[in-house]
Design an enzyme around this catalytic site. Structure first.
Site, short mmCIF file in Angstrom:
data_model
loop_
_atom_site.label_atom_id
_atom_site.label_comp_id
_atom_site.label_asym_id
_atom_site.label_seq_id
_atom_site.Cartn_x
_atom_site.Cartn_y
_atom_site.Cartn_z
N THR A 74 -9.17 -5.41 3.87
CA THR A 74 -9.17 -4.42 2.52
C THR A 74 -9.91 -5.02 1.44
OG1 THR A 74 -6.69 -4.09 3.21
CG2 THR A 74 -7.64 -3.86 0.86
N LYS A 92 -4.61 -1.87 10.27
CA LYS A 92 -4.82 -2.03 8.84
C LYS A 92 -4.92 -3.24 8.24
CE LYS A 92 -3.52 2.41 7.30
NZ LYS A 92 -4.33 3.16 6.26
N THR A 97 -4.79 6.55 -0.05
CA THR A 97 -6.23 7.42 0.02
C THR A 97 -5.89 8.53 -1.04
OG1 THR A 97 -6.37 7.13 2.24
CG2 THR A 97 -7.63 8.69 1.43
N ARG A 144 1.13 17.27 13.16
CA ARG A 144 1.96 18.28 13.05
C ARG A 144 1.72 19.46 12.16
NH1 ARG A 144 3.47 13.43 11.29
NH2 ARG A 144 3.38 14.00 9.31
N GLU A 150 -9.22 4.33 -2.35
CA GLU A 150 -7.99 3.96 -3.01
C GLU A 150 -8.20 3.40 -4.72
OE1 GLU A 150 -4.69 2.45 -0.90
OE2 GLU A 150 -5.45 2.92 0.85
N ASP A 163 -9.18 0.62 1.78
CA ASP A 163 -8.23 0.09 2.85
C ASP A 163 -8.87 0.53 4.37
OD1 ASP A 163 -6.07 -1.17 4.03
OD2 ASP A 163 -4.81 0.92 4.00
N HIS A 199 -3.86 14.14 0.39
CA HIS A 199 -4.01 13.33 1.76
C HIS A 199 -2.90 13.48 2.70
CE1 HIS A 199 -5.61 10.20 4.13
NE2 HIS A 199 -4.33 9.45 3.96
N GLU A 228 -10.82 4.26 3.65
CA GLU A 228 -10.01 5.06 2.57
C GLU A 228 -10.29 4.48 1.10
OE1 GLU A 228 -5.84 4.13 3.82
OE2 GLU A 228 -5.95 5.26 5.58
N ARG A 278 -8.37 3.94 13.23
CA ARG A 278 -7.25 4.98 13.44
C ARG A 278 -6.69 5.14 14.94
NH1 ARG A 278 -6.04 6.52 8.33
NH2 ARG A 278 -7.81 7.13 7.06
N GLN A 318 -4.31 2.42 14.98
CA GLN A 318 -3.05 2.83 14.27
C GLN A 318 -2.22 3.79 14.85
OE1 GLN A 318 -4.30 4.74 10.58
NE2 GLN A 318 -2.22 4.94 9.81
N GLU A 339 -10.17 12.94 7.43
CA GLU A 339 -10.11 14.27 6.84
C GLU A 339 -11.15 15.14 6.99
OE1 GLU A 339 -7.40 14.09 3.10
OE2 GLU A 339 -7.92 11.93 3.58
N ASP A 352 0.93 -1.38 0.02
CA ASP A 352 -0.02 -0.15 0.03
C ASP A 352 0.82 1.26 0.14
OD1 ASP A 352 -2.58 1.18 -0.27
OD2 ASP A 352 -2.86 1.22 2.03
#
Length: 433
Positions: free
Chosen positions: A263, A259, A365, A152, A207, A239, A143, A205, A243, A246, A379, A136
């Site tokens: 999938t 994860k 994503t 951050r 994808e 996917d 994203h 996600e 969260r 993760q 998001e 992946d």
């Protein structure tokens, strides 16, 4: 390149393939593995045409094909399509041309092929290939920036992001086909005192999945100029991501239990050749680092991007019980990706890693430059701080039990036939004891 199979004026003797809204006109001809629902028939390869499937095993018996096409058709008729994927671009293109000619209005093969049709409404699907490995990637700059900003704010992107296609090795055993539901995962949730509990921040996600065709020997590399010839086709990919699991586990080695529980991929693989009319020039902003030479070529620059439009819809359990249609959450396009398919293949093998027919690459994503083009709830809800209001009054920050996520993909532009990927669906079931 474009050839007679892309002619937008082509029409099929399968009437439903000529409807303007179909995902599967004669210009598409994607592959899947299917059988009639509720039977013990062997799964076998098929090609979508309108709302029907051309049973390739039956077509191989009843059609009249030249020797090269006969061999390729036999490989496309098997319970998995790895042998077809291994056969390479010339064989794929010859089969696609033969099928296109056989399914066109006025074809002498109509009487032989018509009994080989099976309605899509009466089938069930299996994974289209034996997926040996799954990687992946993380190739949407929008994203990566949006997610990075949540954690951050002053430095959302890691310093390597614009230099190298970032990826991780996933779990192939938990890849499932569209329509298979899955159980909400358990895992360690962080905090002052970690606990084992069902995920409370379950996400999707949006994808694309990329199926590898011919592979490469261990220790060899696939050059950027040849990389796309190793791509068989694309599908939709979800996917699913826990969260909270993760966030607690991913440092320092990356994704694991957050994860690998599920999938989902769509059953239909749209071939790279079918996507030719939707190529675009690929551009790297002038102020960004330009790719190292092994990731750059005139062909990548001139036609490395694809305008594949992608959508996510959500139907909650309450919507389903009330007979309400799914709600649209977002729309975007694959054209916004920071890296191309050729760059993914070239980078994956630059160290001598051996790709194999049927291996699956995820694009990561897919999000666009606008907030409403985000490809995940993480998001859209700003990390859960801004819940999304649905048309029936419900809200969502993350997925709840009974939620069904529907993904769709299609290509359309003036002067070309609209082609689609069908749907990818999956429902979240409550955690088992």
């Amino acid at each position: 390149m474009l050839n007679e199979t892309h002619d937008p004026a082509l029409r099929s003797w399968v009437d439903s393939a000529n409807l303007p809204t179909t995902d599967f006109p004669i210009q598409n001809l994607p592959f899947a593995v299917f059988r009639r629902a509720g039977t013990s028939e062997e799964f076998r390869g098929g090609v979508a045409i309108g709302d029907e499937i051309l049973d390739l095993a039956a077509a191989a018996r009843f059609g009249v094909w030249d020797p090269v096409v006969t061999r390729t058709l036999a490989s496309a008729s098997r319970p998995v399509l790895n042998e077809l994927m291994a056969s390479g671009p010339q064989a794929w293109s010859a089969l696609r041309l033969a099928l296109s000619r056989g399914l066109r209005v006025g074809s002498a093969m109509e009487s032989a092929l018509r009994p080989c049709l099976v309605p899509q409404s009466r089938v069930e699907y299996a994974l289209p290939a034996r997926i040996g490995d799954y990687t992946d990637f993380y190739i949407s700059l929008h994203h990566a920036t949006a997610v990075g900003r949540l954690f951050r704010p002053d430095n959302p992107l890691m310093p390597n992001y614009k230099w190298v296609p970032i990826g991780y090795h996933g779990r192939s055993s938990s890849i499932i086909v569209s329509g298979q539901d899955f159980v909400r995962p358990m895992g360690q949730l962080g905090g002052p005192t970690p606990e084992l509990a069902p995920s409370r921040r379950l996400d999707y996600e949006l994808e694309l999945g990329v199926f590898v065709g011919p592979g490469n020997a261990l220790g060899s590399r696939i050059g950027i100029e040849q990389a796309e010839s190793h791509v068989f086709g694309l599908c939709l990919l979800n996917d699913w991501s826990a969260r909270d699991i993760q966030a607690w586990e991913y440092q320092p080695l990356g994704p694991f239990l957050g994860k690998n529980f599920a999938t989902s991929i769509s059953p239909w693989i749209v071939t790279r050749e079918a996507l030719e009319p939707y190529r675009l020039a690929w551009e790297r902003p002038a102020g960004d680092p330009q790719p190292l030479p092994y990731l750059d070529s005139p062909q990548v620059r001139s036609r490395g991007a694809f305008d594949i439009r992608l959508e996510v819809h959500l139907q909650t359990d309450a919507m389903r019980r009330a007979g309400k249609a799914p709600a649209l959450l977002s729309r975007t396009s694959f054209k916004h990706s920071y890296w191309t398919l050729a760059q993914l293949v070239a980078h994956h093998t630059v160290n001598g890693c051996n790709l194999q027919p049927g291996d699956l690459l995820g694009t990561g994503t897919q999000s666009g430059p606008l907030p409403e083009e985000a490809g995940s709830l993480l998001e859209l809800s700003a990390g859960g701080k801004q819940p999304i209001k649905l048309p029936n009054g419900e809200t969502r920050s993350f997925l709840e039990d009974g939620d069904t996520v529907i993904m769709r993909g299609y290509c359309e532009r003036p002067g070309a036939a609209r082609i689609g990927f069908g749907e990818l669906t999956g429902c979240v079931l409550p955690t088992t004891a």
